[in-house]
Scaffold this motif. Structure first.
Motif, PDB file in Angstrom:
ATOM      1  N   SER B 100       0.790  -1.223   0.000  1.00  0.00           N
ATOM      2  CA  SER B 100       0.000   0.000   0.000  1.00  0.00           C
ATOM      3  C   SER B 100       0.831   1.287   0.000  1.00  0.00           C
ATOM      4  O   SER B 100       1.681   1.458  -0.853  1.00  0.00           O
ATOM      5  CB  SER B 100      -0.979  -0.026   1.160  1.00  0.00           C
ATOM      6  OG  SER B 100      -1.928   1.000   0.989  1.00  0.00           O
ATOM      7  N   SER B 101       0.595   2.151   0.989  1.00  0.00           N
ATOM      8  CA  SER B 101       1.164   3.497   0.952  1.00  0.00           C
ATOM      9  C   SER B 101       1.924   3.800   2.246  1.00  0.00           C
ATOM     10  O   SER B 101       1.732   3.118   3.249  1.00  0.00           O
ATOM     11  CB  SER B 101       0.027   4.510   0.796  1.00  0.00           C
ATOM     12  OG  SER B 101      -0.730   4.554   1.976  1.00  0.00           O
ATOM     13  N   LEU B 223       3.531  -6.252  -9.090  1.00  0.00           N
ATOM     14  CA  LEU B 223       2.898  -5.600 -10.220  1.00  0.00           C
ATOM     15  C   LEU B 223       1.626  -4.926  -9.733  1.00  0.00           C
ATOM     16  O   LEU B 223       0.791  -5.547  -9.084  1.00  0.00           O
ATOM     17  CB  LEU B 223       2.546  -6.675 -11.251  1.00  0.00           C
ATOM     18  CG  LEU B 223       2.000  -6.177 -12.573  1.00  0.00           C
ATOM     19  CD1 LEU B 223       3.096  -5.460 -13.343  1.00  0.00           C
ATOM     20  CD2 LEU B 223       1.477  -7.346 -13.385  1.00  0.00           C
ATOM     21  N   ARG B 225      -1.030  -1.127 -10.598  1.00  0.00           N
ATOM     22  CA  ARG B 225      -1.228  -0.036 -11.550  1.00  0.00           C
ATOM     23  C   ARG B 225      -0.501   1.211 -11.132  1.00  0.00           C
ATOM     24  O   ARG B 225       0.096   1.891 -11.949  1.00  0.00           O
ATOM     25  CB  ARG B 225      -2.701   0.259 -11.668  1.00  0.00           C
ATOM     26  CG  ARG B 225      -3.297  -0.713 -12.657  1.00  0.00           C
ATOM     27  CD  ARG B 225      -4.023  -0.004 -13.712  1.00  0.00           C
ATOM     28  NE  ARG B 225      -5.409  -0.347 -13.531  1.00  0.00           N
ATOM     29  CZ  ARG B 225      -6.375   0.144 -14.274  1.00  0.00           C
ATOM     30  NH1 ARG B 225      -6.108   1.020 -15.203  1.00  0.00           N
ATOM     31  NH2 ARG B 225      -7.591  -0.213 -14.059  1.00  0.00           N
ATOM     32  N   ARG B 226      -0.597   1.540  -9.862  1.00  0.00           N
ATOM     33  CA  ARG B 226       0.033   2.768  -9.402  1.00  0.00           C
ATOM     34  C   ARG B 226       1.195   2.410  -8.497  1.00  0.00           C
ATOM     35  O   ARG B 226       1.223   1.335  -7.903  1.00  0.00           O
ATOM     36  CB  ARG B 226      -0.987   3.621  -8.632  1.00  0.00           C
ATOM     37  CG  ARG B 226      -2.181   3.988  -9.469  1.00  0.00           C
ATOM     38  CD  ARG B 226      -3.202   4.754  -8.666  1.00  0.00           C
ATOM     39  NE  ARG B 226      -3.868   3.929  -7.668  1.00  0.00           N
ATOM     40  CZ  ARG B 226      -4.804   4.361  -6.836  1.00  0.00           C
ATOM     41  NH1 ARG B 226      -5.174   5.620  -6.877  1.00  0.00           N
ATOM     42  NH2 ARG B 226      -5.370   3.553  -5.970  1.00  0.00           N
ATOM     43  N   GLY B 227       2.132   3.310  -8.385  1.00  0.00           N
ATOM     44  CA  GLY B 227       3.308   3.040  -7.583  1.00  0.00           C
ATOM     45  C   GLY B 227       3.031   2.984  -6.096  1.00  0.00           C
ATOM     46  O   GLY B 227       3.917   2.710  -5.295  1.00  0.00           O
ATOM     47  N   SER B 228       1.815   3.281  -5.708  1.00  0.00           N
ATOM     48  CA  SER B 228       1.485   3.311  -4.290  1.00  0.00           C
ATOM     49  C   SER B 228       0.010   2.958  -4.125  1.00  0.00           C
ATOM     50  O   SER B 228      -0.734   2.925  -5.108  1.00  0.00           O
ATOM     51  CB  SER B 228       1.749   4.727  -3.760  1.00  0.00           C
ATOM     52  OG  SER B 228       1.385   4.820  -2.412  1.00  0.00           O
ATOM     53  N   ILE B 229      -0.372   2.706  -2.894  1.00  0.00           N
ATOM     54  CA  ILE B 229      -1.751   2.445  -2.479  1.00  0.00           C
ATOM     55  C   ILE B 229      -2.278   1.075  -2.928  1.00  0.00           C
ATOM     56  O   ILE B 229      -2.933   0.389  -2.161  1.00  0.00           O
ATOM     57  CB  ILE B 229      -2.743   3.561  -2.922  1.00  0.00           C
ATOM     58  CG1 ILE B 229      -2.234   4.930  -2.442  1.00  0.00           C
ATOM     59  CG2 ILE B 229      -4.141   3.298  -2.365  1.00  0.00           C
ATOM     60  CD1 ILE B 229      -3.088   6.107  -2.897  1.00  0.00           C
ATOM     61  N   ASP B 230      -1.975   0.671  -4.155  1.00  0.00           N
ATOM     62  CA  ASP B 230      -2.626  -0.510  -4.711  1.00  0.00           C
ATOM     63  C   ASP B 230      -2.114  -1.837  -4.158  1.00  0.00           C
ATOM     64  O   ASP B 230      -0.925  -2.017  -3.920  1.00  0.00           O
ATOM     65  CB  ASP B 230      -2.454  -0.527  -6.231  1.00  0.00           C
ATOM     66  CG  ASP B 230      -3.249   0.580  -6.892  1.00  0.00           C
ATOM     67  OD1 ASP B 230      -4.105   1.157  -6.213  1.00  0.00           O
ATOM     68  OD2 ASP B 230      -3.005   0.843  -8.080  1.00  0.00           O
ATOM     69  N   PHE B 231      -3.040  -2.770  -4.058  1.00  0.00           N
ATOM     70  CA  PHE B 231      -2.726  -4.169  -3.759  1.00  0.00           C
ATOM     71  C   PHE B 231      -1.981  -4.771  -4.958  1.00  0.00           C
ATOM     72  O   PHE B 231      -2.062  -4.241  -6.072  1.00  0.00           O
ATOM     73  CB  PHE B 231      -4.031  -4.953  -3.553  1.00  0.00           C
ATOM     74  CG  PHE B 231      -4.612  -4.801  -2.183  1.00  0.00           C
ATOM     75  CD1 PHE B 231      -4.245  -5.673  -1.175  1.00  0.00           C
ATOM     76  CD2 PHE B 231      -5.519  -3.792  -1.900  1.00  0.00           C
ATOM     77  CE1 PHE B 231      -4.778  -5.549   0.103  1.00  0.00           C
ATOM     78  CE2 PHE B 231      -6.060  -3.659  -0.633  1.00  0.00           C
ATOM     79  CZ  PHE B 231      -5.685  -4.546   0.380  1.00  0.00           C
ATOM     80  N   ASP B 299      -8.358  -5.994 -10.345  1.00  0.00           N
ATOM     81  CA  ASP B 299      -8.143  -4.940 -11.330  1.00  0.00           C
ATOM     82  C   ASP B 299      -7.600  -5.510 -12.650  1.00  0.00           C
ATOM     83  O   ASP B 299      -6.905  -6.513 -12.661  1.00  0.00           O
ATOM     84  CB  ASP B 299      -7.126  -3.951 -10.724  1.00  0.00           C
ATOM     85  CG  ASP B 299      -6.950  -2.721 -11.578  1.00  0.00           C
ATOM     86  OD1 ASP B 299      -7.876  -2.388 -12.331  1.00  0.00           O
ATOM     87  OD2 ASP B 299      -5.885  -2.091 -11.484  1.00  0.00           O
ATOM     88  N   LEU B 300      -7.896  -4.833 -13.735  1.00  0.00           N
ATOM     89  CA  LEU B 300      -7.485  -5.236 -15.087  1.00  0.00           C
ATOM     90  C   LEU B 300      -7.997  -6.659 -15.392  1.00  0.00           C
ATOM     91  O   LEU B 300      -8.668  -7.262 -14.583  1.00  0.00           O
ATOM     92  CB  LEU B 300      -5.977  -5.123 -15.268  1.00  0.00           C
ATOM     93  CG  LEU B 300      -5.480  -3.657 -15.243  1.00  0.00           C
ATOM     94  CD1 LEU B 300      -3.973  -3.586 -15.253  1.00  0.00           C
ATOM     95  CD2 LEU B 300      -6.048  -2.866 -16.408  1.00  0.00           C
TER      96      LEU B 300
END
Ligand SMILES: Cc1cc2nc3c(=O)[nH]c(=O)nc-3n(C[C@H](O)[C@H](O)[C@H](O)COP(=O)(O)OP(=O)(O)OC[C@H]3O[C@@H](n4cnc5c(N)ncnc54)[C@H](O)[C@@H]3O)c2cc1C
Ligand code: SF4
Ligand code: FES
Ligand code: FES
Lengths: 164, 326, 814
Positions: B100-101, B223, B225-231, B299-300
């Motif tokens: 996460s962040s 892997l 989507r975003r460099g932060s926050i995402d699982f 996601d995706l």
């Protein structure tokens, strides 16, 4: 929802230290720090955008480290030093980060600003002259939809420069 | 404002007391450590306990006889920044640092990360949303919305550190009302989206033990989507030993491609005794990707996620082996 | 003062946490409101049983559709929303009942206790499905059709057939732009009180005036009995420009309970309130000569509008009209349609209806250029519109810095000499946007913006209805007044966005505030200055007023304060006012009211990406953007607007999408709806180009929206440059890139995108004779020469229905 209104509310005397003031509050244990700050202490400078840990808007400092107040119980924060945006200034003198943010237009709507200021403050304590990448890394848990982040990064740099 | 349901909140002094009170309360109670996984889930009514039992402070990162022992409530930020861990087991430290962040890592714990709930985008939604689409097996319903003909839940194990711990042959220390036991991380999980942990619900994870033999090379590639926050959309953990250019041992485990952290022994075994070349790395990655079965609940698209497993496994092997392969 | 990078006037409140946003308001005895929302995408409501909810202790009022039956909507032609739906629900999230209770917990529990019986109807979830006959009944009945088409328009400017005949090369393409939402960090919130027969509402709205009107209509109270105040604003981007159900509901509940009532939407509800970017399917056909000059263009759009009208009737036009003020298109045909689907209603998001066609046309022209062997930038340049000209659809262009902007970004990025290497590429695109819409949303002859000034010994107070939504409009107004009065911006006290105390402004949308309120402020301040100068001149015994300097806090030889005392002695209370109403600009045909603007801003952009052929992941590394702002009243604020636009565009280009699955929003959360973080921020180089527009205050034009537009196609074109694939669909997800690469490997066209454009029953086009490109007349002069047919409202959604367009005139061939 549903049956929860039938459950009793457990309240406990909670000792919090917020912006240098010691407080004793009788609080429902399930109320998050975010709610307590805003609703019980009227420290509405702490904002919220999701209440699920996904946006960083509710960031406060716990013992100097940024944490999400929407995912923290006051009892979990007992005995720790809490800082909100209201506690950034020294009396009437704004913190250099606040000055820089206002000066460079790093706060557009200003809604993400309190959380970002606090995360930036923690960064500057840890690393007084952070690199651009260091700033981005440290603030990566705080979303902003207005600024495109550029002015924020510049404001942190400016404050860092002035503080050292 | 999304709020927590009314709850009782207990703060036992020791892990043993915590285990005892959970064993007394049964399914009405849950442990909470950092709360970064549990609180959002409670706000969305994915669980409905009436009591939370705080995991007492179990701090410290210690190095003892060739392994690290990390207290369960060491935060992800602390683990990621620990100089000893970073030097000896960069794969694990990075996995912790990629969760996460930054503000979340200051609260989320290592123990909580191992026990983190499985995820599914039909499930990690508010009560109202789930009511609209129709409740599913994992909570309140009786079918799986991703695979309606399936009798089981396919929610995804999304811990970043679990596969990183698995490839080290790590174990957890569990404290129950009747005492302590050690369980390999590999045996902590079950292949089920709902009952995803193999430990007793009232057992507290008090520590995680990470073997750190000399010369072990580790890496974790995530892997998202975003460099932060995402699982993680997928994650690959690798632990390697080399004798000159020859691989003497290799373990590979994947995050977020099944209901449990997925170790792929075939891939590790394939590399043993071989040189690391583009060909062997790619062949190992292909083997590693085979059992990964992402579904359309993250996601995706799952087609893409499946394809990406190979890519991140290759990258993780290379990263672990650097500078040996270059 | 004008032209200086002065810090924002409201900066201090925002960095200290003192600014009061709507959700921060906490009044004595305040109740909390929760809204029950539809859980089915399309259904008739058979019954709503609130009895269990009413029995819950702490519940003070429960209301349903019966309590608020009057329909409203932002455009007079689509008054199709109810604050609470009583008859049917049209998307998951449609409001249908509301509770006021002592706290949110109780209100939420009460909502859960309300029982709704539905008769399910078949949901319509795509443009294609909406074009077909409705299975049981159309989503909205008022279009009086058996399918779900909301509205269609069709225009032909000049002789398009002849244009195509003249072309050496003609090409057609199809594009799709997925919908996205504004995702303001602040969740919408409103607080209402009812006392002495008057409603007061604080809200996080972009337009207090439109909320005022809607409240008056639905609550059946005269506007004089309602006061709407804009609270500090936590971000809008167009998403808080409609009046919303929760604003009306809290007012009603306050009236019923006699207590203040607050409603703050959850993040999920913000996704349902939406009004975001329309998903648009587009087909475009263009003819060019051998040397790349456009001879004709035919553009079709189909917009997925969601369940309600919102600004949709105007959005259709926006997908078509601005093509001609970007490139010089001698003959142009536009056909547009909007359909209803069972999704949250779409509306205006930053760039309202124009980023979609901008993306399509920039990609399309690039493809044409490659086909005819011309450098794409060169082809685009050959077709740039010219400053001070009139487009084929009558839009009037004043200043235009396209050439300068292009030059800036090409030079700075080294575009022409970029290293060709696989996996790295650059893309170039341009855009234009309006500095405020030329016509009001509802037909009236009143000013669009008014400013009043009061001067006395406390200084200068400026009153204006404009709402600062973070873009800095308050600061601009202060700067303008300060400039005219020889003061500093911080000397101007501001009272804004309060319908009781401030004169009207149509709000913060369509990039209009700096331009329109700015012009009004100039007028008010100049009038005030004249009073001060006259009094000082008299005291100094000077007859030539020109001799009195107004600068540096002084008027002639007096301090500003002393001068104000002199003026007050001479004239009594000192007040002045200014107003602005854009002249008529549009052509003499129905529908010409959407698109005209007193001035257009221009932007050019180069984006550099790194694209990974194995994963399909595209990383934006650098962005160069030049924006023709006319004149930067405050360069700091303009840069902020440009950077914010670039950011939002990058989110749309690569990750943001408002998508649905099984009849409901797939992921109404900030975790799953991806918006870029600090780590996705590329290096940005912003250049401001000043063209001094004759219409704008001090020459200024807009900045808040235009710079978003070119970034999206520039990202796609950079990807094309890097990997040789065309992603004719937004957003560019990694999977689409891989699919296109796979097609390429198989020897198929290296493309991912929609396969075709559906058949839409567009009406016969209205044929419009193009104007003389050199005819720049506007206002009365234009009206005299080319009277507006029927004198009615030229705008798409405005009130009275205008008379039919009359017999088509023979198009003139140019
Ligand atoms: C926006 C967001 C993004 C996230 N991204 C990631 C990510 O990228 N990767 C990732 O791995 N996780 C992610 N998480 C999940 C979570 O934050 C982390 O996994 C974190 O490490 C959980 O630790 P915690 O201490 O907060 O656990 P808690 O929330 O306190 O607990 C989680 C679960 O573990 C149980 N538990 C906790 N500690 C113990 C213990 N000592 N013994 C027994 N049971 C225990 C609890 O009962 C609960 O069921 C994310 C969460 C959010 C909200
Ligand atoms: S995998 Fe199926 S059962 Fe499990 S959470 Fe998702 S939808 Fe529910
Ligand atoms: S409110 Fe979004 S992270 Fe706390
Ligand atoms: S300034 Fe508006 S969200 Fe950051």
């Amino acid at each position: 929802m549903r049956s929860e209104l039938d459950r009793p509310v457990q309240r406990e005397l909670t000792r919090l230290r917020v912006n240098g003031e010691d407080l004793e509050l009788y609080l429902p244990v399930h109320k998050t720090l975010l709610e307590v700050l805003r609703e019980d202490l009227k420290l509405t400078g702490t904002k919220h955008g999701c209440e699920l840990g996904e946006c960083g808007t509710c960031t406060v400092l716990v013992d100097g480290e940024p944490q999400l107040s929407c995912l923290l119980l006051p009892l979990q924060a007992e005995g720790r030093e809490l800082t909100t945006v209201e506690g950034l200034a020294e009396g009437a003198a704004p913190h250099p980060l606040q000055v820089a943010f206002a000066e460079l237009g790093a706060a557009q709507c200003g809604y993400c600003t309190p959380g970002i200021l606090l995360a930036a403050k923690a960064l500057l304590v840890r690393d007084p002259r952070p690199s651009r990448d260091g700033i981005k890394e440290a603030l990566a848990g705080n979303l902003c939809r207005c600024t495109g982040y550029v002015k924020i990064i510049e404001a942190v740099e400016l404050a860092a420069e002035r503080m050292s | 404002m999304l709020r927590l349901p009314r709850l009782r909140y207990l703060r036992p002094a020791t892990a043993g007391e915590a285990a005892a009170s959970l064993s007394k309360l049964g399914s009405r109670a849950m442990f909470v450590a950092g709360g970064t996984d549990l609180f959002p889930n409670l706000k969305r009514r994915q669980f409905e306990p009436d009591t939370l039992v705080q995991v007492p402070p179990l701090k410290g990162v210690r190095r003892v006889d060739g392994h690290f022992e990390i207290g369960a409530t060491v935060t992800l930020a602390e683990a990621a920044a620990d100089p000893g861990l970073r030097a000896a087991l960069p794969g694990f430290a990075e996995a912790a640092g990629l969760v996460s962040s930054p503000p979340l890592r200051n609260a989320g714990t290592v123990g909580g990360n191992l026990c983190v709930d499985t995820r599914c985008n039909y499930y990690n939604m508010t009560y109202e949303w789930r009511k609209s689409i129709g409740f599913c097996l994992k909570k309140d319903g009786d079918i799986c919305l991703v695979a309606p003909s399936s009798p089981r839940c396919w929610a995804v194990s999304s811990s970043d550190t679990a596969p990183a711990a698995m490839v080290l042959g790590a174990s957890v220390v569990l404290v129950g009302p009747d005492g302590e036991r050690e369980l390999p991380v590999a045996e902590l999980y079950r292949d089920d989206g709902i009952e995803y942990l193999a430990k007793q619900p009232h057992e507290v994870v008090t520590a995680i033990r990470l073997p750190a033999p000399e010369g072990l090379l580790t890496a974790y590639v995530k892997l998202r989507r975003r460099g932060s926050i995402d699982f993680p959309l997928a994650g690959a953990a690798v632990a390697l030993t080399l004798d000159g250019p020859i691989v003497t041992g290799c373990r590979i485990a994947l995050a977020a491609v099944a209901s449990h952290p997925l170790e792929v022994p075939e891939a590790g075994a394939f590399l043993a005794g071989k040189r690391l070349t583009d060909e062997t790395i790619s062949a190992a990655a292909e083997l590693a990707a085979k059992p990964a079965r992402p579904l359309d609940n993250a996601d995706l698209t799952h087609f893409w996620r499946k394809k990406m497993v190979r890519v991140i496994v290759e990258r993780a092997i290379r990263q672990a082996a650097t500078p040996s392969t270059t | 003062m004008v032209g200086k990078p002065v810090p924002k006037v409201d900066g201090a409140g925002k960095v200290t946490g003192q600014a009061v946003y709507a959700d921060d308001i906490d009044l004595p005895r305040m109740l909390h409101c929760k809204i029950l929302r539809a859980q089915l995408p399309h259904a008739r409501i058979l019954s709503v049983d609130t009895s269990a909810a009413r029995r819950i202790p702490g519940v003070k009022a429960v209301i349903t559709g019966q309590d608020l039956p009057i329909r409203f909507g932002i455009l007079p032609v689509t008054q199709d929303e109810a604050a609470l739906e009583g008859e049917k629900v049209r998307y998951v999230g449609d409001p249908l009942a509301a509770v006021a209770a002592i706290d949110e917990e109780t209100a939420a529990a009460a909502c859960d206790a309300i029982k709704v019986e539905y008769q399910e109807l078949k949901p319509v979830m795509s443009i294609e499905a909406a074009l077909k006959e409705a299975a049981d009944e159309p989503i909205q009945s008022y279009p009086k059709r058996s399918d779900n088409i909301h509205r269609m328009v069709s225009y032909e400017f000049g002789d398009v057939a002849a244009g195509f005949a003249r072309a050496d090369h003609v090409r057609e393409d199809v594009f799709f732009f997925q919908g996205s939402t504004h995702l303001p960090m602040e969740q919408h919130s409103a607080v209402a009180t009812y006392a002495g027969g008057r409603v007061t509402l604080w809200s996080s709205t972009q337009v207090v005036h439109y909320v005022h009107r809607a409240l008056s209509k639905v609550l059946e109270l005269p506007m004089s009995r309602i006061r709407v105040i804009g609270a500090a604003h936590g971000g809008g981007f167009g998403g808080k420009t409609d009046p919303f159900a929760h604003e009306i509901v809290v007012a009603k509940l306050a009236m019923l309970t006699g207590r203040p009532v607050k409603c703050t939407l959850t993040r999920e509800e913000v996704f349902y309130a939406h009004r975001g970017r329309h998903p648009v399917l587009m087909w475009v056909k263009t003819g060019v000569t051998r040397d790349g000059r456009v001879t004709a263009m035919h553009f079709r759009s189909a917009l997925d509008g969601g369940a309600y009208g919102s600004y949709g009737a105007a959005s259709i036009f926006y997908t078509g009209t601005l093509q001609t003020v970007t490139y010089d298109i001698p003959a142009y045909k536009f056909e547009g349609a909007r359909v209803f689907t069972n999704k949250a209603p779409c509306g205006p998001k930053r760039g309202h209806g124009t980023p979609q066609p901008r993306f399509a046309v920039e990609m399309h022209l690039e493809k044409i250029a490659r086909e005819i062997g011309l450098e794409p930038v060169e082809l685009k340049r050959r077709n740039f519109v010219k400053p001070f000209s009139r487009a084929v659809n009558w839009l009037r262009i004043t200043s235009c810095g396209l050439e300068e902007c292009t030059e800036k970004v090409l030079t700075a990025s080294g575009y022409a000499n970029r290293k060709r290497q696989p996996g790295r590429g650059m893309g170039f695109a341009i855009s234009t946007y309006m500095s405020g819409a030329g016509t009001a949303i509802y037909w009236n002859d009143m000013p669009h913006s008014e400013v009043q000034l009061k001067v006395d010994r406390t200084g200068v107070t400026l009153f204006c209805g404009a709402m600062d939504i973070g873009q800095g409009s308050d600061s601009v107004l202060a700067q303008i007044a300060a400039e005219e009065l020889g003061l500093e911006a911080r000397d101007i006290h501001l009272v804004t966005a309060d319908t009781d105390t401030t004169p009207i402004d149509l709000g913060s949308y369509s990039s209009r505030v700096t331009f329109m309120a700015g012009n009004a402020a100039v007028e008010a301040a100049r009038k005030m200055r004249a009073l001060l100068v006259a009094a000082v001149a008299e005291r100094m015994g000077v007859t030539d007023l020109e001799e009195i300097d107004v600068a540096d806090g002084r008027v002639g030889e007096f301090s500003f304060e002393d001068a104000s005392v002199l003026a007050e002695e001479k004239f009594g209370a000192l007040a002045s006012a200014g107003s602005y109403k854009p002249p008529r600009i549009g052509g003499p045909f129905k529908g010409s009211g959407v698109g005209p603007s007193p001035a257009y801003s221009y932007s050019a952009c180069v984006v550099q990406v790194a694209a990974d052929a194995r994963t399909g992941i595209v990383t934006v590394e650098r962005v160069w953007i030049a924006h023709d702002i006319g004149r930067a009243i405050n360069p700091l604020l303009v840069e902020g607007q440009v950077e914010g636009s670039v950011y939002m565009a990058l989110g749309e280009a690569l990750m943001e999408e408002q998508v649905y699955r099984q009849g409901l929003h797939k992921w109404p959360s900030m975790l799953e709806y991806k918006s870029p973080t600090f780590l996705e921020t590329p290096e940005m180089h912003t250049f401001l180009v000043e063209t001094d527009d004759p219409e704008g205050p001090y020459g200024a034009k807009e900045a808040g929206q235009g710079p978003l537009l070119p970034v999206i196609p520039a990202v796609n074109l950079a990807l094309q440059d890097a990997l040789g694939v065309w992603i004719d669909e937004i957003p560019v997800t990694p999977e689409k890139v891989l699919r296109a690469l796979e097609a390429k490997a198989k020897g198929e066209p290296p493309r991912f995108g929609p396969r075709g454009f559906p058949s839409v029953p567009y009406p016969e086009p209205i044929l419009v004779e193009p104007p003389d490109p050199a005819d720049l007349r506007v206002g009365d002069e234009l009206e005299l020469a080319f009277p507006m047919k029927g004198g009615g409202p030229p705008s798409a959604g405005a009130g009275r229905s205008p008379s039919p367009p009359g017999p088509p005139r023979a198009p003139r061939v140019r």
